[in-house]
Design a protein around this motif. Structure first.
Motif, PDB file in Angstrom:
ATOM      1  N   MET A 199       3.097   4.718   4.130  1.00 55.05           N
ATOM      2  CA  MET A 199       2.936   3.945   3.202  1.00 55.05           C
ATOM      3  C   MET A 199       1.505   3.068   3.291  1.00 55.05           C
ATOM      4  N   GLY A 200       0.986   2.907   2.378  1.00 53.63           N
ATOM      5  CA  GLY A 200      -0.307   2.072   2.339  1.00 53.63           C
ATOM      6  C   GLY A 200      -0.292   0.982   1.211  1.00 53.63           C
ATOM      7  N   TRP A 201      -1.020  -0.102   1.398  1.00 54.43           N
ATOM      8  CA  TRP A 201      -1.616  -1.085   0.189  1.00 54.43           C
ATOM      9  C   TRP A 201      -2.838  -0.937   0.364  1.00 54.43           C
ATOM     10  N   PHE A 202      -3.410  -1.007  -0.991  1.00 55.94           N
ATOM     11  CA  PHE A 202      -4.876  -1.095  -1.439  1.00 55.94           C
ATOM     12  C   PHE A 202      -5.037  -2.055  -2.321  1.00 55.94           C
ATOM     13  N   ARG A 203      -6.150  -2.511  -2.443  1.00 58.77           N
ATOM     14  CA  ARG A 203      -6.371  -3.509  -3.729  1.00 58.77           C
ATOM     15  C   ARG A 203      -7.904  -3.148  -4.123  1.00 58.77           C
ATOM     16  N   GLN A 204      -7.951  -3.526  -5.581  1.00 57.14           N
ATOM     17  CA  GLN A 204      -9.146  -3.247  -6.115  1.00 57.14           C
ATOM     18  C   GLN A 204      -9.613  -4.479  -6.986  1.00 57.14           C
ATOM     19  N   LYS A 219     -15.433  -3.453  -7.856  1.00 57.54           N
ATOM     20  CA  LYS A 219     -15.498  -3.050  -6.551  1.00 57.54           C
ATOM     21  C   LYS A 219     -14.735  -1.865  -6.318  1.00 57.54           C
ATOM     22  N   GLU A 220     -14.969  -1.459  -5.172  1.00 57.96           N
ATOM     23  CA  GLU A 220     -14.250   0.036  -4.907  1.00 57.96           C
ATOM     24  C   GLU A 220     -12.684  -0.436  -4.284  1.00 57.96           C
ATOM     25  N   ARG A 221     -12.035   0.634  -4.564  1.00 59.49           N
ATOM     26  CA  ARG A 221     -10.533   0.368  -3.905  1.00 59.49           C
ATOM     27  C   ARG A 221     -10.742   0.283  -2.408  1.00 59.49           C
ATOM     28  N   GLU A 222     -10.133  -0.842  -1.778  1.00 61.91           N
ATOM     29  CA  GLU A 222     -10.223  -0.879  -0.331  1.00 61.91           C
ATOM     30  C   GLU A 222      -8.783  -0.837   0.246  1.00 61.91           C
ATOM     31  N   PHE A 223      -8.782  -0.546   1.517  1.00 59.99           N
ATOM     32  CA  PHE A 223      -7.569  -0.717   2.249  1.00 59.99           C
ATOM     33  C   PHE A 223      -7.139  -2.043   2.824  1.00 59.99           C
ATOM     34  N   VAL A 224      -6.020  -2.432   2.678  1.00 56.82           N
ATOM     35  CA  VAL A 224      -5.232  -3.477   3.149  1.00 56.82           C
ATOM     36  C   VAL A 224      -4.432  -3.302   4.200  1.00 56.82           C
ATOM     37  N   ALA A 225      -3.476  -2.427   4.287  1.00 54.68           N
ATOM     38  CA  ALA A 225      -2.464  -2.528   5.029  1.00 54.68           C
ATOM     39  C   ALA A 225      -1.757  -1.025   5.310  1.00 54.68           C
ATOM     40  N   TYR A 247      -3.130  -5.152  -6.749  1.00 53.54           N
ATOM     41  CA  TYR A 247      -2.525  -4.220  -5.424  1.00 53.54           C
ATOM     42  C   TYR A 247      -1.997  -3.129  -6.025  1.00 53.54           C
ATOM     43  N   TYR A 248      -2.336  -2.093  -5.208  1.00 56.06           N
ATOM     44  CA  TYR A 248      -1.416  -0.958  -5.285  1.00 56.06           C
ATOM     45  C   TYR A 248      -0.812  -0.339  -3.903  1.00 56.06           C
ATOM     46  N   GLY A 277      -3.123   6.940   6.558  1.00 53.36           N
ATOM     47  CA  GLY A 277      -4.247   7.132   6.296  1.00 53.36           C
ATOM     48  C   GLY A 277      -4.958   5.580   6.087  1.00 53.36           C
ATOM     49  N   LEU A 278      -5.963   5.629   6.097  1.00 54.55           N
ATOM     50  CA  LEU A 278      -6.829   4.310   5.844  1.00 54.55           C
ATOM     51  C   LEU A 278      -7.864   4.300   4.822  1.00 54.55           C
ATOM     52  N   TYR A 279      -7.542   5.400   4.127  1.00 49.45           N
ATOM     53  CA  TYR A 279      -8.781   5.599   3.159  1.00 49.45           C
ATOM     54  C   TYR A 279      -7.722   6.325   1.717  1.00 49.45           C
ATOM     55  N   PRO A 280      -8.604   5.816   0.712  1.00 46.72           N
ATOM     56  CA  PRO A 280      -7.530   6.186  -0.744  1.00 46.72           C
ATOM     57  C   PRO A 280      -7.512   7.668  -0.928  1.00 46.72           C
TER      58      PRO A 280
END
Length: 123
Positions: free
Chosen positions: A34-39, A43-49, A94-95, A104-107
């Motif tokens: 599972m990952g958390w991303f934010r946008q 700006k582009e969607r970026e990796f958080v955790a 936050y997604y 993964g580290l990329y959307p």
């Protein structure tokens, strides 16, 4: 098929804390990374955790390391993002996302996405 629903976003002052939750459906939730991303706007969607299926391995963007903590409770089909010492630059939607293969580290590596929750940090 996995459905993800985020909650816990809101408005907070700089230095404050929020805890985001992501509830997932399906009996295979515990097998997904599972990952958390934010946008942020414009700006582009970026990796958080991110966190692996068991919770034993976690990964963070440099910008949040030491302030954010990702965790999961597979019995509840839920992943969390504890956010402390929030800064105005943390403001974003936050997604949460599920990866059926590896962490993964990329959307583009993620297969399922929630609808997002807004986090706004005022200065």
């Amino acid at each position: 098929q996995v459905q993800l629903v985020e909650s816990g976003g809101g408005l907070v002052q700089a230095g404050g804390s929020l805890r985001l939750s992501c509830a997932g459906s399906g009996r295979t939730f515990s097998s997904y990374a599972m990952g958390w991303f934010r946008q942020a706007p414009g700006k582009e969607r970026e990796f958080v955790a991110a966190i692996n299926w068991s919770g034993g391995n976690t990964y963070y963007a440099d910008s949040v390391k030491g302030r954010f903590t990702i965790s999961r409770d597979n019995a509840k089909n839920t992943v969390y993002l504890q956010m402390n010492s929030l800064k105005p630059e943390d403001t974003a939607v936050y997604y949460c996302a599920a990866d059926t293969r590896v962490v993964g580290l990329y959307p583009h590596e993620y297969d399922y996405w929630g609808q997002g929750t807004q986090v706004t940090v005022s200065s």
